[in-house]
Design a protein around this motif. Structure first.
Motif, PDB file in Angstrom:
ATOM      1  N   LEU A   1       0.267   5.564  -2.332  1.00 56.89           N
ATOM      2  CA  LEU A   1      -0.194   4.787  -1.185  1.00 56.89           C
ATOM      3  C   LEU A   1       0.763   4.867  -0.003  1.00 56.89           C
ATOM      4  O   LEU A   1       0.354   4.745   1.145  1.00 56.89           O
ATOM      5  CB  LEU A   1      -0.408   3.326  -1.587  1.00 56.89           C
ATOM      6  CG  LEU A   1      -1.600   3.080  -2.516  1.00 56.89           C
ATOM      7  CD1 LEU A   1      -1.668   1.599  -2.889  1.00 56.89           C
ATOM      8  CD2 LEU A   1      -2.887   3.512  -1.873  1.00 56.89           C
ATOM      9  N   ALA A   2       2.033   5.079  -0.258  1.00 55.85           N
ATOM     10  CA  ALA A   2       2.997   5.152   0.833  1.00 55.85           C
ATOM     11  C   ALA A   2       2.765   6.399   1.699  1.00 55.85           C
ATOM     12  O   ALA A   2       3.128   6.412   2.869  1.00 55.85           O
ATOM     13  CB  ALA A   2       4.425   5.160   0.277  1.00 55.85           C
ATOM     14  N   GLY A   3       2.142   7.421   1.149  1.00 60.90           N
ATOM     15  CA  GLY A   3       1.901   8.641   1.898  1.00 60.90           C
ATOM     16  C   GLY A   3       0.678   8.563   2.805  1.00 60.90           C
ATOM     17  O   GLY A   3       0.448   9.455   3.607  1.00 60.90           O
ATOM     18  N   LEU A   4      -0.115   7.504   2.679  1.00 63.97           N
ATOM     19  CA  LEU A   4      -1.302   7.373   3.520  1.00 63.97           C
ATOM     20  C   LEU A   4      -0.919   6.855   4.898  1.00 63.97           C
ATOM     21  O   LEU A   4       0.016   6.068   5.036  1.00 63.97           O
ATOM     22  CB  LEU A   4      -2.291   6.395   2.879  1.00 63.97           C
ATOM     23  CG  LEU A   4      -2.911   6.858   1.555  1.00 63.97           C
ATOM     24  CD1 LEU A   4      -3.796   5.764   0.991  1.00 63.97           C
ATOM     25  CD2 LEU A   4      -3.713   8.123   1.757  1.00 63.97           C
TER      26      LEU A   4
END
Length: 132
Positions: free
Chosen positions: A85-88
């Protein structure tokens, strides 16, 4: 006089019998139509059940997997294709009151062409009246 009354009653009786017969005939005809429609409904329900069974067979995961392997040239996922989710990217900020923002921009002397949701574009330059 009595004879005339008997003839009228007899005629009424014959016409009533004919009317009852016509009602009976209509009722029998409608009963036949109802039976025919019920048979058609039963056949349609059977056809729907057969189609649902065919649909379930066509959509079985094993069959779809075999077709995908046969017709699609898919490769396994690489580890760099997976993200957490941090890469979104962050969710875009949406102005809850775009009209109020436009009014504030007008009051503060900002560019009145720019709206709260779309950045302003420069207006095209006017050409001189006599030239190209």
């Amino acid at each position: 006089m009595m004879r005339l009354l008997n003839i009228v009653v007899l005629a009424a009786l014959v016409s009533a019998a004919a009317y009852v017969y016509s009602i009976k005939y209509e009722a029998a005809r409608h009963a036949g139509q109802v039976a025919k429609l019920q048979l058609e409904i039963k056949q349609e329900r059977e056809a729907i059940a057969e189609l649902k069974a065919q649909w379930a067979q066509l959509n079985s995961p094993d069959r779809l997997q075999a077709l995908a392997e046969k017709h699609l040239r898919l490769r396994p996922l690489a580890i760099n294709q997976l993200h957490d989710l941090a890469g979104l990217p962050d969710k875009p900020v949406i102005d809850p009151d775009p009209i109020g923002s436009m009014l504030e921009a007008l009051g503060s002397g900002a560019d009145p062409v720019t709206t709260g949701s779309v950045p302003g574009m420069p207006l095209p330059q006017r050409r001189p009246a006599g030239g190209r």
